[in-house]
Design an enzyme around this catalytic site. Sequence first.
Site, mmCIF file in Angstrom:
data_model
loop_
_atom_site.group_PDB
_atom_site.id
_atom_site.type_symbol
_atom_site.label_atom_id
_atom_site.label_comp_id
_atom_site.label_asym_id
_atom_site.label_seq_id
_atom_site.Cartn_x
_atom_site.Cartn_y
_atom_site.Cartn_z
ATOM 1 N N ASP A 390 0.878 7.116 1.084
ATOM 2 C CA ASP A 390 1.022 6.065 0.085
ATOM 3 C C ASP A 390 -0.259 5.228 0.148
ATOM 4 O O ASP A 390 -0.963 5.238 1.163
ATOM 5 C CB ASP A 390 2.248 5.215 0.405
ATOM 6 C CG ASP A 390 2.363 4.007 -0.503
ATOM 7 O OD1 ASP A 390 2.360 4.194 -1.726
ATOM 8 O OD2 ASP A 390 2.436 2.881 0.022
ATOM 9 N N THR A 392 -0.937 1.530 -1.079
ATOM 10 C CA THR A 392 -0.870 0.113 -0.739
ATOM 11 C C THR A 392 -0.135 -0.106 0.578
ATOM 12 O O THR A 392 0.989 0.345 0.756
ATOM 13 C CB THR A 392 -0.171 -0.677 -1.861
ATOM 14 O OG1 THR A 392 -0.839 -0.425 -3.088
ATOM 15 C CG2 THR A 392 -0.189 -2.169 -1.554
ATOM 16 N N ASP A 592 5.076 2.837 3.625
ATOM 17 C CA ASP A 592 5.513 1.568 4.203
ATOM 18 C C ASP A 592 6.553 0.831 3.379
ATOM 19 O O ASP A 592 7.192 -0.085 3.885
ATOM 20 C CB ASP A 592 4.313 0.641 4.404
ATOM 21 C CG ASP A 592 3.815 0.043 3.099
ATOM 22 O OD1 ASP A 592 3.795 0.774 2.097
ATOM 23 O OD2 ASP A 592 3.466 -1.146 3.079
#
Length: 695
Positions: A390, A392, A592
């Site tokens: 991922d 960000t 996250d």
Amino acid sequence: MSGGSWFRSLTVAHRTRGRVRFRFACAPGTPATPLAIERAAENIPGVQEARVNPRTHSLVLSFDPATIGVEALQQALAALPPPDGRATRTKPADADGGAGPLVASLATLLGTRYLPASVQLPVTLGAAAPLLKHALDDYRDNGISSHVLEALAVSISLARGDFSAANTTTFMLALGEYLEDSIARRSDDLLKHLLRPSSDEVWVVRDGQEVLIPAPEVRVGDTVVVGTGAVIPVDGTVLGGEGTVNEAAMTGESVAVAKARGDAVLSGTLIEEGRLQIYAEQVGARTAAARIADYVEQSLTAKSEAQLGAARLADRLVPIVLGLAGSTYLLSQDWRRAAAVLQADYSCALKLATPVAFKSAMYRAGRTGILVKGASALERLAEADTFIFDKTGTLTAGRLAVTDSVTFDRSYSADDLIWLAASVEEHYFHPLALAVVAAAKEISGKHFDHQEVQFIVAHGVASVIDGRRIVVGSRHFIEDDEKIDVSAHTETIDRLYREGKTLLYIGFGGKLLGVLALKDEVRANSAATIARLRALGARRILMLTGDHHERAAELAAELGLDGFHAELLPEQKASIVEDLGRQGARIAFVGDGINDAPALAGAHVGVAMQKGADIARLTADVALLEDDIGCVADAKALAQATMTRIRNNYRLTVGLNTAILGAAAIGVLSPVTTAMLHNGSTIAILLNALRGRTG
């Protein structure tokens, strides 16, 4: 008495005040795993400690007589539901019985030769009785096993009247099993050490006085007092005092949190400063830290494919060893050779070295900021050939920074624009405001005096400087609410937007004074981590993001990724992972956020960042305890080194024991020498697995 669904029988063998020893037999098909039985017994209210000795099938409980009696304990144990069947051997001996057979066999070995001939047989037989009984039980439950082979070897020596060989063999087997059990238990203790409380005693308020009591004696409703540097031992609510609490161990949040009356606190968290009085709501095994520790202990018993494969091979080789012993006797007519062959087998080293290596690796991972949820997760991480990140909060820090300050009024410089915005933003803690204030500190300059600042939710802030209204916020706030025309600067605004930057508009005196462009910072070691993963064998490294295509393309090129997918919804991330998995990729997904949870669950192995959402950290197989993307490569390297070590131990086990068996079969080795070589090599292999050396 008749046992419940777990125990077939359960009787009281000995009792004193606060302590009782039960004899038990597990129901057919129910694993008699010491760790599982101990954990279940310790969850019974009033039980302070539980220990199992599988040799004698005994369960020793220390308990609070004021809370529960022996009869109630017996009933509670009988009602325990069966375990889920995943357990395996982890703690075979307790302190009472673990060294007992070893000491007895040593005394017999040293003293039998000085006894009259008429009593040498019964004494030798008595020393070997636990081994023979265990073999009979094992044969009844599991068929021909390594314990059965060992008992046959001792029986042959007894039948031949070779008491010295029988006693030496019994002692060597007892020594080997004791050391093997100690090493296996050591690997468990290393891993569980990560979650042990820092103190066995707790301060509580009793009758208006603070008293120090043993941690197991803390009860629900007690007022627990915790000061600077101490770990909170209960889950509860602050009754009094103030302090800052580091909750990183439980929540992953690295910034200490201020706690005062009415705030909730969790066990396992650390008071960095201050002093708190806490009303205990959950104590002992019911606290959050204890539940996490229980999860770790369950992961100790979960078997990986490597472990299952080694166990299956060991079981298949037992009949071969038995056949070799029989063939050796038929060809040589020498019972000593047959007994020597029966001394060596593959079972112990094959079955124990693999879990010891996994647990040792999991401990080292935890010490370096990586929580691996079981041996299977480590194994799957070693197999991963495709890494998907991922963007960000993973490849980037999830932290905005000012990249451009564009002013549309020549009387104000780019720095003036930042200082103006920071002067009114410094009172708020929104990520955009924090980024602007941080930028102003880097170019330390003047502060613009202003009147009271207004905060308009989801829009921005407003105040008055030198009699003119200043507004800082979104385009919607500037254009629609403040009626400031931005059309003259559309080209610049669109360019910054296409670069994937977040824009903060500054209006001053009814005109657009300028814009600040902010961008998520790429982690300093993201590129190095990608390079390390390639060196570790990753064939493909991709990025998935909901961000704009242009920004994603720029970042992918900057980090040297193999590809990317941008402007994705959460379900699309999971779909891409699923499609690649169907094509044969073994995917490690690193994320996250809440939106990453489906992809984390669907990947071959999921890795959650330290500051990730709770659901992401729960879903993942590996959770980072430090906010460092380099830990992903560290975990991959550790996983691969562990699997290499397991394969090396596997080859060493098979090679050494095959050589020992061959030498025993042709008469080169006596039964005693064979036992010494077999047990010595097994212990050496286990020690190598525990140390975690790869060479």
